[in-house]
Design a protein around this motif. Structure first.
Motif, PDB file in Angstrom:
ATOM      1  N   GLY A   1     -26.448 -35.419   7.921  1.00 13.42           N
ATOM      2  CA  GLY A   1     -27.238 -34.332   8.485  1.00 13.42           C
ATOM      3  C   GLY A   1     -26.648 -33.685   9.712  1.00 13.42           C
ATOM      4  N   ASP A   2     -25.681 -34.346  10.346  1.00 14.40           N
ATOM      5  CA  ASP A   2     -25.085 -33.784  11.558  1.00 14.40           C
ATOM      6  C   ASP A   2     -23.893 -32.887  11.274  1.00 14.40           C
ATOM      7  OD1 ASP A   2     -26.906 -35.093  13.140  1.00 14.40           O
ATOM      8  OD2 ASP A   2     -25.665 -36.897  13.324  1.00 14.40           O
TER       9      ASP A   2
ATOM     10  N   SER B   1     -29.578 -35.854   5.733  1.00 18.48           N
ATOM     11  CA  SER B   1     -29.686 -36.811   6.837  1.00 18.48           C
ATOM     12  C   SER B   1     -29.864 -38.231   6.319  1.00 18.48           C
ATOM     13  CB  SER B   1     -30.858 -36.448   7.749  1.00 18.48           C
ATOM     14  OG  SER B   1     -30.643 -35.225   8.403  1.00 18.48           O
ATOM     15  N   TRP B   2     -30.545 -38.366   5.202  1.00 20.45           N
ATOM     16  CA  TRP B   2     -30.786 -39.688   4.633  1.00 20.45           C
ATOM     17  C   TRP B   2     -29.492 -40.348   4.144  1.00 20.45           C
ATOM     18  CZ3 TRP B   2     -29.614 -40.268  -0.591  1.00 20.45           C
ATOM     19  CH2 TRP B   2     -29.399 -39.083  -1.293  1.00 20.45           C
TER      20      TRP B   2
ATOM     21  N   GLU C   1     -38.999 -40.231   5.899  1.00 21.09           N
ATOM     22  CA  GLU C   1     -37.576 -39.976   6.103  1.00 21.09           C
ATOM     23  C   GLU C   1     -36.699 -41.020   5.405  1.00 21.09           C
ATOM     24  OE1 GLU C   1     -36.752 -37.216   7.215  1.00 21.09           O
ATOM     25  OE2 GLU C   1     -38.711 -36.620   8.014  1.00 21.09           O
TER      26      GLU C   1
ATOM     27  N   LYS D   1     -35.638 -32.639   9.686  1.00 24.86           N
ATOM     28  CA  LYS D   1     -34.244 -33.052   9.793  1.00 24.86           C
ATOM     29  C   LYS D   1     -33.359 -32.230   8.861  1.00 24.86           C
ATOM     30  CE  LYS D   1     -35.026 -37.817  11.279  1.00 24.86           C
ATOM     31  NZ  LYS D   1     -34.695 -39.248  11.030  1.00 24.86           N
TER      32      LYS D   1
END
Length: 207
Positions: A115-116, A110-111, A40, A106
């Motif tokens: 990602g939200d 997100s990295w 991740e 994910k």
């Protein structure tokens, strides 16, 4: 699929295999293969997400190539398809080299701490990517209308790609990957400028 299109796809696929082998050798020879990024990490996340992002650019380029006879647009589409297919091969080659999965549980980006962000469920998975409806519309247009729509979509696509590549330049740790990301920033900005001129020639501008 036409014979010409099939040949074009085959050529791109061959280029991907060559590029993937070359970049795998480059990473290994730099001694970076011993330092495998986490699943991740920014390095892995960028490789996964940009591979998906690039795939749509290749698909868009294939579509417009068959929707117009304009040599300038067809040449640009060919260049984008070849370049991004090669780069996609590099990104997937790294994941193979690192022994990391090509998908993540994910959300995309997100990295980068994105990602939200809420998803609209319209096929626009990441910044700059065309929606399902936009891809369908591109496949229905012809001639000048297809050219303008493609140039607008690809301008948005490149802007999103630059944003992601800049994220890798800032966060990634593998030097050869950071160098590729910076190359994407420079090349795609140059193509954005070119597409602005092409749109102006057609009495249009970016969205």
């Amino acid at each position: 699929m036409t014979q010409a299109q099939a040949g074009w796809i085959a050529g791109a696929a061959a280029a991907v295999l060559v590029a993937a082998g070359a970049i795998t050798y480059a990473v290994a020879s730099d001694g970076e293969a011993a330092e495998v990024p986490a699943a991740e990490s920014a390095d892995a996340g960028f490789a996964r997400d940009m591979a998906v992002h690039h795939q749509q650019a290749v698909e868009m380029s294939y579509i417009v190539r068959d929707r117009t006879d304009d040599e300038e647009v067809r040449r640009l589409a060919y260049d984008i398809a070849q370049t991004q297919a090669n780069q996609r091969g590099m990104l997937l080659g790294w994941l193979d080299l690192w022994g990391l999965p090509k998908v993540s549980a994910k959300p995309p980006m997100s990295w980068m701490g994105m990602g939200d962000a809420p998803s609209e469920g319209d096929g626009s998975l990441m910044p700059g990517m065309a929606t399902d409806d936009e891809m369908a519309k591109l496949g229905e247009l012809n001639g000048k209308a297809a050219e303008i729509y493609f140039l607008r979509l690809m301008t948005d696509h490149h802007k999103g790609g630059i944003h992601m590549a800049e994220g890798c330049v800032e966060r990634c740790t593998v030097k050869v990957e950071k160098d590729l990301a910076q190359g994407m920033v420079d090349a795609q900005q140059s193509e954005i400028d070119l597409m602005a001129d092409m749109l102006a020639e057609r009495g249009a501008k970016a969205r």
